[in-house]
Design an enzyme around this catalytic site. Structure first.
Site, short mmCIF file in Angstrom:
data_model
loop_
_atom_site.label_atom_id
_atom_site.label_comp_id
_atom_site.label_asym_id
_atom_site.label_seq_id
_atom_site.Cartn_x
_atom_site.Cartn_y
_atom_site.Cartn_z
N TYR A 134 -14.74 20.87 -12.64
CA TYR A 134 -15.14 19.59 -13.26
C TYR A 134 -16.38 19.07 -12.53
O TYR A 134 -16.39 18.95 -11.31
CB TYR A 134 -13.96 18.63 -13.16
CG TYR A 134 -14.21 17.22 -13.60
CD1 TYR A 134 -13.92 16.16 -12.76
CD2 TYR A 134 -14.73 16.95 -14.86
CE1 TYR A 134 -14.14 14.86 -13.16
CE2 TYR A 134 -14.95 15.65 -15.27
CZ TYR A 134 -14.65 14.60 -14.42
OH TYR A 134 -14.87 13.32 -14.83
N LYS A 175 -5.15 11.78 -18.26
CA LYS A 175 -5.17 12.58 -19.50
C LYS A 175 -3.81 12.58 -20.19
O LYS A 175 -3.35 11.55 -20.64
CB LYS A 175 -5.65 14.01 -19.18
CG LYS A 175 -6.87 14.07 -18.27
CD LYS A 175 -8.08 13.37 -18.86
CE LYS A 175 -9.22 13.28 -17.86
NZ LYS A 175 -10.33 12.45 -18.31
N ARG A 223 0.82 -1.22 0.00
CA ARG A 223 0.00 0.00 0.00
C ARG A 223 0.85 1.26 0.00
O ARG A 223 0.41 2.32 -0.42
CB ARG A 223 -0.95 0.01 1.20
CG ARG A 223 -2.14 0.96 1.00
CD ARG A 223 -3.15 0.96 2.14
NE ARG A 223 -3.34 -0.31 2.78
CZ ARG A 223 -3.17 -0.53 4.08
NH1 ARG A 223 -2.75 0.44 4.86
NH2 ARG A 223 -3.38 -1.71 4.60
C1 LIG Z 1 -9.85 18.79 -15.08
C2 LIG Z 1 -10.16 17.38 -14.64
N1 LIG Z 1 -9.85 17.00 -13.40
C3 LIG Z 1 -10.14 15.76 -12.97
C4 LIG Z 1 -10.73 14.83 -13.80
C5 LIG Z 1 -11.04 13.45 -13.27
O1 LIG Z 1 -10.05 12.58 -13.71
P1 LIG Z 1 -10.39 11.02 -13.80
O2 LIG Z 1 -11.28 10.86 -15.00
O3 LIG Z 1 -9.06 10.34 -13.95
O4 LIG Z 1 -11.07 10.66 -12.52
C6 LIG Z 1 -11.05 15.18 -15.10
C7 LIG Z 1 -11.68 14.17 -16.02
N2 LIG Z 1 -12.11 14.69 -17.23
N3 LIG Z 1 -13.10 14.10 -17.85
C8 LIG Z 1 -13.78 14.83 -18.74
O5 LIG Z 1 -13.53 15.98 -18.99
C9 LIG Z 1 -14.93 14.13 -19.43
N4 LIG Z 1 -16.03 15.05 -19.54
C10 LIG Z 1 -16.94 15.12 -18.53
O6 LIG Z 1 -16.83 14.51 -17.53
C11 LIG Z 1 -18.12 16.01 -18.76
C12 LIG Z 1 -19.12 15.57 -19.57
C13 LIG Z 1 -20.25 16.34 -19.75
C14 LIG Z 1 -20.37 17.56 -19.10
C15 LIG Z 1 -19.37 18.02 -18.29
C16 LIG Z 1 -18.22 17.26 -18.13
N5 LIG Z 1 -17.15 17.78 -17.38
O7 LIG Z 1 -15.96 17.51 -17.71
O8 LIG Z 1 -17.41 18.53 -16.42
C17 LIG Z 1 -10.77 16.49 -15.54
O9 LIG Z 1 -11.09 16.91 -16.80
#
Ligand SMILES: Cc1ncc(COP(=O)(O)O)c(CNNC(=O)CNC(=O)c2ccccc2[N+](=O)[O-])c1O
Length: 387
Positions: free
Chosen positions: A108, A205, A55
Site C-alpha cells: 500500500y 474496510k 488510554r
Molecule cells: C491494504 C491496506 N492496508 C492499509 C490501509 C490503510 O488503512 P487506513 O485507510 O484505515 O489507514 C489501506 C487503505 N486502503 N486505501 C486504499 O486502498 C485507497 N487507495 C489508495 O490509497 C491508492 C490510491 C491511488 C494509488 C494507490 C493507492 N493505494 O492503495 O496504494 C489498505 O488498502
C-alpha cells in the site's frame, strides 16, 4: 466453532455487555478506585482487560479486541485510529535505529511512504522485495534484518504471496513476520497458521463495512503480544469507544457481506474476462492473477476488491471510462457497501524491485452490495465511453 458463528458470538462476554447484545459504548479517560487495594489491582491488571485508564481502553474496547484476537487466531489485539496507524505502530514496536526492514514491493503506497519518508530518518533501512520472490528472499536478508512485512494480495496489483515459505525463512533467522491481512479480513484466512507473528487489519474496510469509521488492528501471537501491546501503548495509540462500537457492529455481518461481495465480484470479473478490451484479470481467484495458487491454498474465499488490466488506453480514455458512472464512484478506500472504481497510474514509478508495464492501464474495482446486473450495465456503458 465456525467463523460465521464466531463473528456473531465473540466479544459479547457478560462482564463487558452487562447482558445486552451489543457491548455498550463506555466513554472514559478517568476511572476511579475506592481503595488503594483496588488501585493496586487495576495497575497490576491494566493490560488484562481491567479498567485502569482511558488510554488502555474500556469494556467496549476489551470486547472487540477479544473478538478480533480469537477470530484471527492470535493472543491479543491492539487497536489504532487507522489501518496506517496499525502498520506504523506494529513496525515501530519492533524496529529501532540501525535495523533493516524487508518490505514487499506491492505494498500500500502510504506504507511505502512511511518507510521512505519517516523510518529512513530514524535510521531504519528498508529493502523492497518482489512479492513472488519465494526462497530467493534469503539473498536479501542481512545480519540486522529484524522485520519481514507482507501484504497479500498486494495493493492495486493483487499479487498473492507464499506466506508460509517466506515466514519459515524469516523465522530461521529470528525475523518478525508481519502481514497486512486487510483483504482477507479476519474471516477468510488464518494468518497465524500460515506462520505470521503479527496480523494487521485496516478495520476501516470490511470489518466496519460501512465506510464511516477509520480504525486499525494488530494481532500478535504469544511470543510478540506483550511487546506489541506495550510499545503501542507507549506510542499513545487509542481509539474512540464510539468507533469501536461501530466496528463491533460491522463485525456481526462480516460473513454475509463478504459472501455477497465475493459472489457479485466473481460475476463482474467473469464478465470482464470476456470483454475484448481486457488484457487480463488481477482477481486472486483467476489464474491470470500472480500467486493464484497461493490464494487457492491459503484463503477460504475472496471479496469484492480486484483489478483488471486493459489492452490499451491513455489518461483521456481511462477518464472517459471512470467518470460519469451511475453506481461506481471514485474514492480512496474499499470494503463498504458501495461500489468504487479507481484508475491507477504511475505504478511503474513506484516499484523499486519489480517491473510494471504502464502502457496497459489498470483499473481497480470494489464491488459493493448493489444489484450485480446494475453494476455490469454501468461497466458496459463505461466501455462505450472508453472507445
Ligand atoms: C491494504 C491496506 N492496508 C492499509 C490501509 C490503510 O488503512 P487506513 O485507510 O484505515 O489507514 C489501506 C487503505 N486502503 N486505501 C486504499 O486502498 C485507497 N487507495 C489508495 O490509497 C491508492 C490510491 C491511488 C494509488 C494507490 C493507492 N493505494 O492503495 O496504494 C489498505 O488498502
Amino acid at each position: 466453532m465456525k467463523k460465521e458463528t464466531q463473528i456473531v458470538s465473540l466479544g459479547r462476554q457478560k462482564k463487558w455487555t452487562q447482558g445486552v447484545i451489543n457491548p455498550p459504548v463506555v466513554r472514559a479517560s478517568t476511572m476511579t478506585f475506592d481503595t488503594m487495594e483496588d488501585m493496586a489491582f487495576a495497575i497490576k491488571n491494566r493490560a488484562n482487560g481491567e479498567m485502569f485508564y482511558g488510554r488502555r481502553g474500556g469494556p467496549t474496547h476489551f470486547a472487540f479486541q477479544s473478538a478480533i484476537a480469537e477470530l484471527e487466531g492470535g493472543v491479543g489485539t491492539a487497536l489504532y485510529p487507522s489501518g496506517s496507524a496499525a502498520i506504523t505502530g506494529a513496525l515501530l514496536s519492533f524496529l529501532k535505529a540501525g535495523d533493516h526492514l524487508l518490505m514487499v514491493d506491492s505494498v500500500y503506497e502510504p506504507t511505502r511512504d512511511l518507510c521512505n519518508k519517516l523510518l529512513a530518518g530514524y535510521g531504519i533501512e528498508t529493502t523492497y522485495y518482489d512479492p513472488l520472490i519465494g526462497k530467493d528472499l534469503t539473498s536479501l536478508i542481512k545480519p540486522n534484518t529484524k522485520v519481514l512485512f507482507l501484504e497479500s494480495p498486494g495493493s492495486i496489483t493483487m499479487e498473492i504471496q507464499d506466506v508460509p515459505t517466506l515466514s519459515r525463512i524469516a523465522h530461521e533467522r529470528d525475523i518478525v513476520v508481519m502481514l497486512d491481512n486487510t483483504w482477507a479480513s479476519p474471516i477468510n484466512s488464518r494468518p497465524f497458521e500460515l506462520g505470521v507473528d503479527i496480523s494487521i487489519q485496516a478495520a476501516t474496510k470490511y470489518i466496519v463495512g460501512h465506510s464511516d469509521v477509520m480504525m486499525g488492528t494488530a494481532t500478535a501471537n504469544e511470543q510478540h503480544w506483550q511487546q506489541l501491546r506495550e510499545n503501542s501503548y507507549l506510542l499513545g495509540q487509542c481509539t474512540s469507544p464510539d468507533d469501536v462500537y461501530l466496528a463491533s457492529r460491522g463485525l456481526r455481518t462480516l460473513g454475509i457481506r463478504m459472501a455477497q461481495h465475493e459472489q457479485s465480484a466473481l460475476k463482474v470479473a467473469n464478465w470482464l474476462a470476456a470483454r475484448p478490451e481486457v488484457d487480463h484479470l488481477r482477481h486472486p481467484a483467476f489464474e491470470t492473477c500472480p500467486g493464484h495458487e497461493f490464494f487457492k491454498r491459503d484463503f477460504s474465499a475472496a471479496n469484492g476488491l480486484f483489478s483488471f488490466v486493459l489492452k490499451e488506453g491513455d489518461r483521456a480514455s481511462i477518464t472517459a471510462f471512470v467518470e460519469n458512472m451511475q453506481h461506481f464512484k471514485m474514492g480512496f478506500s474499499w470494503g463498504g457497501f458501495e461500489s468504487l472504481i479507481l484508475g491507477v497510474f504511475g505504478i511503474d514509478k513506484l516499484r523499486t524491485s519489480t517491473q510494471w508495464d504502464s502502457s496497459k492501464p489498470l483499473i481497480r474495482l470494489h464491488i459493493g452490495l448493489e444489484n450485480v446486473d446494475d453494476l455490469i450495465n454501468d461497466l458496459d456503458a463505461a466501455f462505450a465511453r472508453y472507445h
